[in-house]
Design a protein around this motif. Sequence first.
Motif, mmCIF file in Angstrom:
data_model
loop_
_atom_site.group_PDB
_atom_site.id
_atom_site.type_symbol
_atom_site.label_atom_id
_atom_site.label_comp_id
_atom_site.label_asym_id
_atom_site.label_seq_id
_atom_site.Cartn_x
_atom_site.Cartn_y
_atom_site.Cartn_z
ATOM 1 N N TYR A 66 -46.286 18.884 -4.827
ATOM 2 C CA TYR A 66 -46.742 17.600 -4.992
ATOM 3 C C TYR A 66 -45.979 16.575 -4.507
ATOM 4 O O TYR A 66 -44.740 16.552 -4.742
ATOM 5 C CB TYR A 66 -46.789 17.448 -6.639
ATOM 6 C CG TYR A 66 -48.028 18.362 -7.190
ATOM 7 C CD1 TYR A 66 -49.049 18.527 -6.300
ATOM 8 C CD2 TYR A 66 -47.907 18.753 -8.302
ATOM 9 C CE1 TYR A 66 -50.253 19.552 -7.031
ATOM 10 C CE2 TYR A 66 -48.872 19.731 -8.905
ATOM 11 C CZ TYR A 66 -50.050 19.941 -8.259
ATOM 12 O OH TYR A 66 -51.005 20.639 -8.852
ATOM 13 N N LEU A 67 -46.276 15.464 -4.157
ATOM 14 C CA LEU A 67 -45.710 14.473 -3.417
ATOM 15 C C LEU A 67 -46.010 13.002 -4.109
ATOM 16 O O LEU A 67 -47.153 12.809 -4.664
ATOM 17 C CB LEU A 67 -46.060 13.924 -1.867
ATOM 18 C CG LEU A 67 -45.613 15.492 -1.038
ATOM 19 C CD1 LEU A 67 -46.467 15.246 0.343
ATOM 20 C CD2 LEU A 67 -44.267 15.567 -1.048
ATOM 21 N N ALA A 68 -45.009 12.284 -4.503
ATOM 22 C CA ALA A 68 -45.177 11.188 -5.067
ATOM 23 C C ALA A 68 -45.777 10.031 -4.222
ATOM 24 O O ALA A 68 -45.809 10.230 -3.075
ATOM 25 C CB ALA A 68 -43.878 10.305 -5.635
ATOM 26 N N GLY A 69 -46.731 9.054 -4.704
ATOM 27 C CA GLY A 69 -47.240 8.128 -3.680
ATOM 28 C C GLY A 69 -48.822 8.470 -3.150
ATOM 29 O O GLY A 69 -49.076 7.784 -2.299
ATOM 30 N N GLU A 70 -49.223 9.445 -3.578
ATOM 31 C CA GLU A 70 -50.638 9.818 -3.366
ATOM 32 C C GLU A 70 -51.728 9.503 -3.982
ATOM 33 O O GLU A 70 -52.846 10.000 -3.816
ATOM 34 C CB GLU A 70 -50.411 11.676 -2.706
ATOM 35 C CG GLU A 70 -49.689 11.676 -1.468
ATOM 36 C CD GLU A 70 -50.149 13.122 -1.157
ATOM 37 O OE1 GLU A 70 -50.541 14.049 -1.845
ATOM 38 O OE2 GLU A 70 -49.760 13.551 -0.138
ATOM 39 N N ASN A 71 -51.327 8.900 -5.303
ATOM 40 C CA ASN A 71 -52.557 8.614 -6.186
ATOM 41 C C ASN A 71 -53.614 7.697 -5.582
ATOM 42 O O ASN A 71 -54.647 7.851 -5.726
ATOM 43 C CB ASN A 71 -52.078 7.942 -7.516
ATOM 44 C CG ASN A 71 -51.110 8.733 -8.262
ATOM 45 O OD1 ASN A 71 -51.375 10.110 -8.026
ATOM 46 N ND2 ASN A 71 -50.412 8.360 -9.070
ATOM 47 N N GLY A 72 -53.081 6.602 -4.677
ATOM 48 C CA GLY A 72 -54.204 5.746 -4.081
ATOM 49 C C GLY A 72 -55.118 6.476 -3.071
ATOM 50 O O GLY A 72 -56.283 6.245 -2.907
ATOM 51 N N LYS A 73 -54.382 7.486 -2.309
ATOM 52 C CA LYS A 73 -55.062 8.262 -1.267
ATOM 53 C C LYS A 73 -56.004 9.334 -2.041
ATOM 54 O O LYS A 73 -57.185 9.380 -1.751
ATOM 55 C CB LYS A 73 -54.126 9.193 -0.437
ATOM 56 C CG LYS A 73 -54.887 10.287 0.249
ATOM 57 C CD LYS A 73 -53.795 11.242 0.877
ATOM 58 C CE LYS A 73 -54.260 12.280 1.622
ATOM 59 N NZ LYS A 73 -53.206 13.552 2.070
ATOM 60 N N GLY A 74 -55.823 9.740 -3.292
ATOM 61 C CA GLY A 74 -56.684 10.548 -4.032
ATOM 62 C C GLY A 74 -57.765 9.722 -4.575
ATOM 63 O O GLY A 74 -58.881 10.337 -4.546
#
Length: 124
Positions: A89-97
Motif C-alpha cells: 500500500y502507498l500513501a497518496g493514492e486515495n484521490g486516484k482510487g
Amino acid sequence: MLAFFVYDSLFGFVAAVAVDGQQAQALATPVLAIFLLCNGFIVSKASAPAFLQWIFAISPNGYAMQAITLNLAEGGGAVGQSVLARAGYLAGENGKGVAILVSMIVVLRLLQLVALKLLHKVQK
C-alpha cells in the motif's frame, strides 16, 4: 461507500446482460472473486506476478482496504509500516482510487443502459 456503488453498478450491468438470475450469478461470481482476492491482504501488490498487477488498479476492495489500512497504520509505528510494506500500500493514492471508482460506476451504468436497450427490447 464507493466500493458499494461500484458493485451495485457491476451487478446491474451483469443483470442487464444475463438472460436470467442463474446466468447473472454465474457471470458475476468470477469477477467478484478476483476483486475479493486482490485486495492487498490475500494477494498483495508486492507478491502478485506482473501479469496480475492491472487487477489492483481497478479493484474496489483494494482501494477500500488501502484507505482503511493506511488510516489505521498511522499510529502503528514499525508494525504499521511493516503491514503497509507487506501489502504494497502507498500513501497518496486515495484521490486516484476515488477517480477510478467513480469512473467505473459511470462506465458500468452506461454499459447497463446499452445492454438493456440492445439485448432486451425494453419498451415504453
